[in-house]
Enzyme design. Structure first.
Site, PDB file in Angstrom:
ATOM      1  N   LYS A   1       0.849  -1.212   0.000  1.00 30.80           N
ATOM      2  CA  LYS A   1       0.000   0.000   0.000  1.00 30.80           C
ATOM      3  C   LYS A   1       0.871   1.243   0.000  1.00 30.80           C
ATOM      4  CE  LYS A   1      -2.993  -1.145  -1.140  1.00 30.80           C
ATOM      5  NZ  LYS A   1      -3.039  -2.527  -1.478  1.00 30.80           N
TER       6      LYS A   1
ATOM      7  N   GLU B   1       2.834   1.720  -3.315  1.00 31.81           N
ATOM      8  CA  GLU B   1       1.995   2.030  -4.478  1.00 31.81           C
ATOM      9  C   GLU B   1       1.590   3.486  -4.556  1.00 31.81           C
ATOM     10  OE1 GLU B   1      -1.306  -0.934  -3.934  1.00 31.81           O
ATOM     11  OE2 GLU B   1      -1.083  -0.971  -6.091  1.00 31.81           O
TER      12      GLU B   1
HETATM   13  C1  AGP Z   1      -3.128  -3.796  -5.130  1.00 32.34           C
HETATM   14  O1  AGP Z   1      -3.239  -2.599  -4.387  1.00 32.34           O
HETATM   15  C2  AGP Z   1      -2.573  -3.553  -6.527  1.00 32.34           C
HETATM   16  N1  AGP Z   1      -3.387  -2.631  -7.220  1.00 32.34           N
HETATM   17  C3  AGP Z   1      -2.268  -4.828  -7.273  1.00 32.34           C
HETATM   18  O2  AGP Z   1      -1.247  -5.501  -6.572  1.00 32.34           O
HETATM   19  C4  AGP Z   1      -3.439  -5.808  -7.435  1.00 32.34           C
HETATM   20  O3  AGP Z   1      -3.776  -6.380  -6.184  1.00 32.34           O
HETATM   21  C5  AGP Z   1      -3.004  -6.937  -8.380  1.00 32.34           C
HETATM   22  O4  AGP Z   1      -2.716  -6.366  -9.639  1.00 32.34           O
HETATM   23  C6  AGP Z   1      -4.083  -8.014  -8.551  1.00 32.34           C
HETATM   24  O5  AGP Z   1      -5.230  -7.459  -9.103  1.00 32.34           O
HETATM   25  P1  AGP Z   1      -6.578  -8.348  -9.094  1.00 32.34           P
HETATM   26  O6  AGP Z   1      -6.939  -8.556  -7.659  1.00 32.34           O
HETATM   27  O7  AGP Z   1      -7.583  -7.527  -9.834  1.00 32.34           O
HETATM   28  O8  AGP Z   1      -6.264  -9.636  -9.777  1.00 32.34           O
END
Ligand code: AGP
Length: 614
Positions: free
Chosen positions: A493, A496
């Site tokens: 978190k 990002e």
């Molecule tokens: C999480 O905050 C991110 N945006 C990213 O890690 C995300 O969890 C990951 O790309 C998986 O996405 P999904 O759950 O839509 O498969």
């Protein structure tokens, strides 16, 4: 993940609606945007690198205002840098066709060479321009736009969602097609709309048609004709969306992420409370494929996901092993799909995904099914590819998650996997009704505790901590057991949305290297709850303090809280659900730090909400 919108109207202007649709898709992440409209017998295109505001400025001259047909696109660069020339829509050499695309054309280079040999001069680096040039070629050989699109797609290998318009023939025809990334339609009186995501249609209608792979649709004002991969006409039923425009909005919150953090108590209730029978001591799923016999037959679970969802997998593994006594293994989907995994028919491959469109997760689950496992899914988007392809699925009722940084989806995933673990434990006889009644009561208690944790007082406390730590040189997040994945999630978190270096680690690993990082100016977040590991976590915390590192302690263990520089007390909860409470302060900490660093919280740089490409 790119975003596509399109519309054709019998009267009125299409441009503002296209821009509204693109704004609804901004959360998917992008680095350029553009629109194409059919106007005065020609195709006009405006494209800009950067945010939608730049595109709006380019449209301010009003030259495109009168158009009744148009397409729009937000691009997340894959082939070629995020420049105006690589932005969509793309056109053919004759300027008669405009086309937008989400996905990857795997054989675009050979098609590009073929067209170059015919004298076509390409102006961009993209695979999409190859599609536009091919459609222009076939259109020039006669036939209508739909025929030219079909002829083009017959030459193509890869996966795509596309939309195209042309000036030839009847000027009010949009053609779109899907093979992979989603595409949906909203047909209303006097208009027809298309988009990559129902969020961009809900302002027009909640009755939405989802195209299937291989479909080609021809849209005219008030109607659409869909043909399947064989070219035969098909009827795709409209689905009534569960969301409305208000839910898809930000409300009074400054950011979607903050709104979604505060939605979590309600998300927990929506995800869990209709599925539990505390009197009978049972969990009941309405989704098919989870009958007692099926649950009892599960001998092993292979969990697959990416990013935050993978950390939810790690929590799920603890729940499945601890409550149901079922061996559970977790792997990054992007790793699993390229190794030689050993699965068997009594393995449940369980993919967890918020979007249900993550390319690596989809590929990993497809491989698991090929290897003989039953393909299960925990997902937040009912119409997603993952839900459509899974043998069985459980929905997380988090509602649309717009913030790129996942928050409420993570919590709903953990609650859903908890329910699954209890149901499997009940089916296998590992848990008796009395024990289940206790576990369900624990779940019922979680909501008020989470709501209390998300109070204004807690947020103000965390804001003050963020004020003191928003410009340190880096962060370590430490957790043990079921809180190790929470430490990973807290670090993700922060990374990002604040772009700070942050690393999650098992607290027991500190002495095996990371402790070298500890020094003044390095902040360590320690998740420390009451329980059998409390003393060990306390000693990790002391080791950090002894080397001049600052410690933020998040948890319920008084001993650790007393030793820390900063404290965020978390109410006690059953260990299997405690991550729901320990993650919430970490979400708020990341939010408050990113706010102070002036970052784009809902649309962080370089990130997409769902990574639909490898
Ligand atoms: C999480 O905050 C991110 N945006 C990213 O890690 C995300 O969890 C990951 O790309 C998986 O996405 P999904 O759950 O839509 O498969």
């Amino acid at each position: 993940m790119c975003g596509i919108v399109g519309a054709v109207l019998s009267e009125g202007a299409v441009l503002e609606g296209l821009l509204d649709g693109l704004r609804a898709l901004e959360y998917r992440g992008y680095d350029s945007a553009g629109v194409a409209v059919g106007i005065e017998g020609g195709v006009s295109i405006r494209r800009q690198a950067g945010r939608l505001e730049s595109l709006e400025q380019a449209l301010a001259d009003g030259a495109l205002d009168g158009a009744r047909i148009g397409i729009g696109h937000t691009r997340w660069a894959t082939h070629g840098p995020p420049t105006e020339i690589n932005a969509h829509p793309h056109t053919d050499a004759g300027g008669r066709v405009a086309l937008v695309h989400n996905g990857i054309i795997e054989n675009y280079l050979e098609l590009r060479e073929e067209l170059c040999e015919e004298g076509v001069e390409f102006v961009s680096d993209t695979d999409t321009e190859v599609l536009a040039q091919l459609v222009g070629r076939y259109l020039g050989r006669g036939g209508d736009l739909a025929a030219a699109v079909r002829a083009t797609l017959a030459r193509v290998r890869g996966y795509y969602a596309i939309a195209a318009l042309a000036i030839d023939g009847d000027g009010d025809t949009l053609v779109c097609a899907r093979q992979g990334p989603p595409l949906c339609l909203g047909i209303v009186a006097g208009g027809a709309h298309l988009a990559s995501d129902p969020l961009a249609l809900v302002r027009h209608t909640r009755e939405v048609v989802f195209l299937e792979d291989g479909d080609v649709a021809v849209l005219r004002p008030g109607s659409c004709e869909v043909t399947d991969g064989s070219g035969g006409a098909v009827e795709r039923p409209a689905v009534l969306l569960e969301i409305d425009a208000e839910q898809a909005g930000r409300g009074s919150y400054p950011h979607f992420m903050l709104k979604e953090i505060h939605e979590q108590p309600d998300v927990l209730a929506r995800t869990a409370f209709d599925r539990i029978d505390e009197v009978g001591g049972e969990v009941r799923f309405v989704e098919e494929g989870w009958e007692v016999e099926r649950l009892r037959a599960i001998e092993r679970v292979q969990l697959l996901a990416c990013g935050t969802a993978r950390y939810a997998c790690q929590v799920a593994a603890f729940q499945l092993e601890g409550l149901a006594g079922v061996p559970a293994e977790v792997d990054y989907a992007s790793e699993f799909r390229y190794r030689s995994p050993c699965l068997s028919p009594d393995t449940l491959a369980l993919a967890i995904s918020q979007s249900g469109e993550t390319a690596d997760t989809l590929a990993a689950l497809r491989l698991a099914r090929e290897l003989g496992a039953r393909a299960g899914a925990i997902c937040n988007v009912p119409e997603s590819t993952l839900v459509r392809e899974a043998d069985c699925f459980l929905m997380t009722c988090a509602g649309p998650e717009i913030g790129v940084a996942s928050t409420k989806a993570f919590v709903s995933q953990i609650v859903t996997s908890y329910l699954l673990a209890v149901a499997v434990g009940r089916a296998r006889g590992t848990l008796d009704p009395e024990r289940v009644r206790g576990l369900l009561a624990d779940l019922r208690l979680l909501r008020p505790r989470l709501a209390q944790l998300l109070s204004r007082e807690t947020q103000e406390r965390i804001a003050a901590i963020a004020e003191r730590h928003h410009d340190v040189k880096g962060f370590l997040f430490l957790g043990r057991g079921i809180h190790y994945p929470v430490a990973l999630e807290g670090a993700l978190k922060l990374k990002e949305i604040s772009y700070m270096h942050a690393e999650g680690y098992p607290a027991g690993e500190m002495k095996h290297g990371p402790i070298a990082l500890i020094e003044p100016g390095m902040t360590t977040v320690v998740i420390a709850n009451k329980g059998p590991l409390a003393e060990k976590v306390r000693s990790n915390l002391e080791q950090v303090r002894a080397r001049g590192g600052q410690v933020i302690c998040v948890g319920s263990d008084p001993g650790s809280l007393a030793l820390a520089d900063e404290t965020i007390e978390v109410p006690q909860a059953t260990p299997w659900l405690a991550p729901v409470l320990s993650v919430a302060p970490l979400q708020l900490l990341a939010y408050e730090i990113a706010l102070r660093r002036g970052c784009d919280i809902d649309k962080p740089r370089n990130l997409a909400k769902s990574v639909t490409v490898e």
